[in-house]
Design an enzyme around this catalytic site. Structure first.
Site, short mmCIF file in Angstrom:
data_model
loop_
_atom_site.label_atom_id
_atom_site.label_comp_id
_atom_site.label_asym_id
_atom_site.label_seq_id
_atom_site.Cartn_x
_atom_site.Cartn_y
_atom_site.Cartn_z
N GLN A 39 0.80 -1.22 0.00
CA GLN A 39 0.00 0.00 0.00
C GLN A 39 0.84 1.27 0.00
OE1 GLN A 39 -2.26 1.29 3.24
NE2 GLN A 39 -0.99 0.42 4.85
N ILE A 40 1.98 1.29 0.67
CA ILE A 40 2.83 2.48 0.61
C ILE A 40 3.29 2.72 -0.82
CG2 ILE A 40 5.06 3.46 1.28
CD1 ILE A 40 4.72 2.20 4.02
N ASN A 50 12.75 -10.06 10.15
CA ASN A 50 13.27 -9.04 9.25
C ASN A 50 14.78 -9.11 9.09
OD1 ASN A 50 11.10 -7.45 8.11
ND2 ASN A 50 10.57 -6.94 10.21
N GLN A 87 18.94 -8.98 1.39
CA GLN A 87 18.94 -7.82 0.50
C GLN A 87 20.26 -7.04 0.60
OE1 GLN A 87 15.25 -5.64 0.98
NE2 GLN A 87 14.06 -7.35 0.15
N GLY A 133 10.99 -0.13 5.71
CA GLY A 133 10.33 -1.23 6.43
C GLY A 133 10.79 -1.30 7.88
N ASN A 134 9.84 -1.42 8.79
CA ASN A 134 10.14 -1.37 10.22
C ASN A 134 10.59 -2.71 10.79
OD1 ASN A 134 9.67 1.38 10.84
ND2 ASN A 134 7.48 1.04 10.55
N ASP A 143 8.35 11.37 10.55
CA ASP A 143 8.24 11.96 11.89
C ASP A 143 8.57 13.45 11.86
OD1 ASP A 143 7.90 9.23 12.99
OD2 ASP A 143 10.01 9.03 12.45
N HIS A 149 13.09 5.45 14.76
CA HIS A 149 11.72 5.59 14.23
C HIS A 149 10.84 4.63 15.02
CE1 HIS A 149 8.31 6.11 11.66
NE2 HIS A 149 8.32 4.83 11.31
#
Length: 329
Positions: A16-17, A106, A113, A131-132, A160, A188
């Site tokens: 969606q982003i 992650n 990557q 990505g968090n 932010d 973040h």
């Protein structure tokens, strides 16, 4: 004279982003309205059908700057010779999932990557991790791409930063463009420290410090900070989905300023490898106030840090070091 074409990779490209982001990139908002691009779009195999739909929309939008679209789930095809890498795709946190579980999932994604960056990408590639948990995912990717300079890696705290500017503008009833030099320190996450103590606002052509203009220390040290820290959760509570359009806009702002430069006298917030500035030891990706020129990021130096700020900065630094231990272990 026509500029050389730049290759831009976006991961998680069917999410969606990216549905908001890709059109902004393709239209020239990120790299300039005279900058031709080749879009590299990476997705996991199960999302390739959705990515085909995204590609159809790119074609149907007839963007003059888009010379080619490469849609793939193959790392070699995605990462080869790219100039800009925007890592949006990540494992989302699910109900019942502990932070360490999210970090573990992650870590494997961003390790892979990072290795692909190392093997296939230009050494001059600029990498932005979205990505968090973004700061720590960025650290992992950097760790596994050792031949790419550390200063080529960053994580997104511009969202932010934009949120902080907007809150001040709303409080004072001014345009957001009249608010300058707010800072996001640290992670973040909900420990981030939105700091306006060095910022200023322009009201009727007159410069005033934000502190003076707001004239409400309790708000600046209380509700303002917590509102910015928890804004992402508030968006999820309201729309039942995470921030998408505002995140996409922040990504565009971040890369635009990194590549094309920040305005004279203006700084922005970027999470970058700490170099020891402001007493934050090396070893984490930490958000600082920065300026950009000719593609080089420079931390703003010499800002006075009071005890209140120092405490907030150390809290978020501590969290980043805990995340680092969990992820790299």
């Amino acid at each position: 004279m026509t500029k050389p074409t730049m290759k831009v990779l976006v991961t998680g490209a069917a999410g969606q982003i990216c549905y908001s982001l890709i059109g902004m990139i393709a239209s020239g908002q990120m790299l300039g309205f005279d900058q031709p691009i080749i879009l590299h779009l990476l997705e996991v195999p199960v999302a390739m059908d959705a990515l085909k739909g995204v590609c159809m929309e790119i074609t149907d939008s007839a963007y003059p700057l888009v010379k080619k679209v490469v849609a793939t789930s193959d790392y070699q095809e995605a990462f080869t010779d790219i100039d800009v890498c925007i890592m949006v795709g990540a494992m989302p946190r699910k109900d019942g999932m502990e932070r360490k579980d999210l970090l573990e999932k992650n870590a494997s994604i961003f390790k892979g990557q990072g290795e692909a960056l190392e093997k296939y990408s230009k050494k001059s590639v600029k990498v932005l991790v979205v990505g968090n948990p973004a700061n720590t995912n960025c650290l992992i990717a950097k760790t596994y791409a050792p031949s790419i300079p550390a200063e080529n890696f960053s994580a997104l705290t511009r969202l932010d930063h934009n949120r902080a500017k907007a809150q001040v503008a709303d409080r004072l009833g001014v345009n957001v463009s009249d608010v300058h030099n707010v800072t996001i320190w640290g992670n973040h996450s909900s420990t981030q420290y939105p700091d306006v103590s060095h910022g200023y606002v322009t009201i009727n052509g007159e410069k005033k410090s934000i502190t003076e203009a707001v004239n409400d220390d309790a708000w600046l040290k209380g509700d303002f900070i917590s509102t910015v820290q928890k804004r992402g959760a508030a968006v999820i509570a309201a729309r039942k989905l995470s921030s998408a359009t505002s995140a996409a806009k922040a990504i565009v702002d971040h890369v635009h300023d990194w590549v094309l430069g920040t305005p004279e006298g203006e700084w922005v917030s970027m999470a970058i490898p700490s170099d020891g500035s402001y007493g934050i030891p090396e070893g984490v990706i930490y958000s600082f106030p920065v300026t950009c020129k000719d593609g080089v990021v420079t931390i703003v130096q010499g800002l006075k840090i009071d005890d209140f700020s120092r405490n907030k900065m150390e809290v978020t630094d501590k969290e980043l070091r805990e995340e680092k231990q969990l992820a790299l272990n």
